[in-house]
Write an enzyme that holds these catalytic residues in place. Structure first.
Site, mmCIF file in Angstrom:
data_model
loop_
_atom_site.group_PDB
_atom_site.id
_atom_site.type_symbol
_atom_site.label_atom_id
_atom_site.label_comp_id
_atom_site.label_asym_id
_atom_site.label_seq_id
_atom_site.Cartn_x
_atom_site.Cartn_y
_atom_site.Cartn_z
ATOM 1 N N GLY A 52 66.338 52.450 13.236
ATOM 2 C CA GLY A 52 66.667 51.883 14.290
ATOM 3 C C GLY A 52 66.974 52.981 15.689
ATOM 4 O O GLY A 52 67.384 52.417 16.481
ATOM 5 N N HIS A 53 66.182 53.816 15.341
ATOM 6 C CA HIS A 53 66.178 54.790 16.756
ATOM 7 C C HIS A 53 64.873 54.519 17.474
ATOM 8 O O HIS A 53 64.077 55.067 17.495
ATOM 9 C CB HIS A 53 66.445 56.194 16.383
ATOM 10 C CG HIS A 53 66.500 57.297 17.611
ATOM 11 N ND1 HIS A 53 65.836 58.096 18.040
ATOM 12 C CD2 HIS A 53 67.813 57.109 18.324
ATOM 13 C CE1 HIS A 53 66.184 58.610 18.920
ATOM 14 N NE2 HIS A 53 67.550 58.012 19.011
ATOM 15 N N MET A 54 65.059 53.568 18.333
ATOM 16 C CA MET A 54 64.040 52.995 19.068
ATOM 17 C C MET A 54 62.710 52.432 18.433
ATOM 18 O O MET A 54 61.718 53.067 18.206
ATOM 19 C CB MET A 54 63.478 54.113 20.201
ATOM 20 C CG MET A 54 64.698 54.564 21.119
ATOM 21 S SD MET A 54 64.231 55.520 22.303
ATOM 22 C CE MET A 54 64.463 57.286 21.677
ATOM 23 N N ILE A 99 61.844 58.534 17.743
ATOM 24 C CA ILE A 99 61.861 59.709 18.206
ATOM 25 C C ILE A 99 63.071 60.295 17.366
ATOM 26 O O ILE A 99 64.014 59.868 17.330
ATOM 27 C CB ILE A 99 62.054 59.746 19.788
ATOM 28 C CG1 ILE A 99 60.972 59.276 20.390
ATOM 29 C CG2 ILE A 99 62.750 61.152 20.173
ATOM 30 C CD1 ILE A 99 61.025 58.934 21.937
#
Length: 173
Positions: A66-68, A73
């Site tokens: 879910g983080h980009m 990153i």
């Protein structure tokens, strides 16, 4: 930043012979499963009240999906959690605060200076700059990947009133 500006000499770290593995870390700090953010402790300098460990950032981290998406990153808050766990481990190992558990007390002067990706080894370093037993620890910290500074700042650790927290949880409906 030159190599001499790091809290520890990165070239002298021995990853083959850590002084504490995950099991030893878990004996002193409570984070488990996806919240465990320190892989091993590499060295301590008790005279300077300093410690160095690392986090192997794997392809299986809980935040990757879910983080980009497509460009994972490591979130800054997770990097800060890793530093806090290193500081907590060191404080508990040497009974610096005289408490059952150490928690976040604050952050100052935090700067993100690079990117941490899956596959990286994030080296974490702390050096205490203030200690008030029973009250607070203050440590400067650094994180490095490939001999480059990626995060630095100042962290405050405080005693967690474990019994009070347990009582509050027991009163929940």
């Amino acid at each position: 930043m030159t190599k001499s500006d790091f809290i520890f000499d990165l070239d002298r770290l021995d990853f083959e012979n850590p002084i504490a593995d995950t099991e030893a870390i878990h004996r002193l700090i409570p984070q488990r499963f996806e919240m465990a953010q320190v892989t091993a402790i590499l060295a301590e300098d008790v005279d300077r009240l300093a410690c160095v460990g690392y986090k192997d950032v794997t392809e299986d981290e809980f935040w990757i999906r879910g983080h980009m998406p497509g460009m994972p990153i490591m979130p800054g808050v997770i990097q800060l959690e890793a530093v806090a766990q290193l500081a907590s481990y060191f404080a508990q190992r040497h009974d610096l605060l005289g408490t059952e558990m150490v928690g976040f007390g604050g952050l100052d002067e935090v700067r993100f200076r690079g990117i941490v990706n899956p596959g990286d080894c994030l080296i974490l370093m702390i050096e205490l700059i203030k200690l008030r037993r029973g009250r607070m620890i203050v440590a400067r910290f650094q994180g490095a990947v490939d001999n480059k500074l990626v995060i630095d700042g100042v962290l405050r650790g405080i005693p967690i009133p474990v019994e009070m927290v347990k009582q509050q949880l027991d009163r929940r409906p």
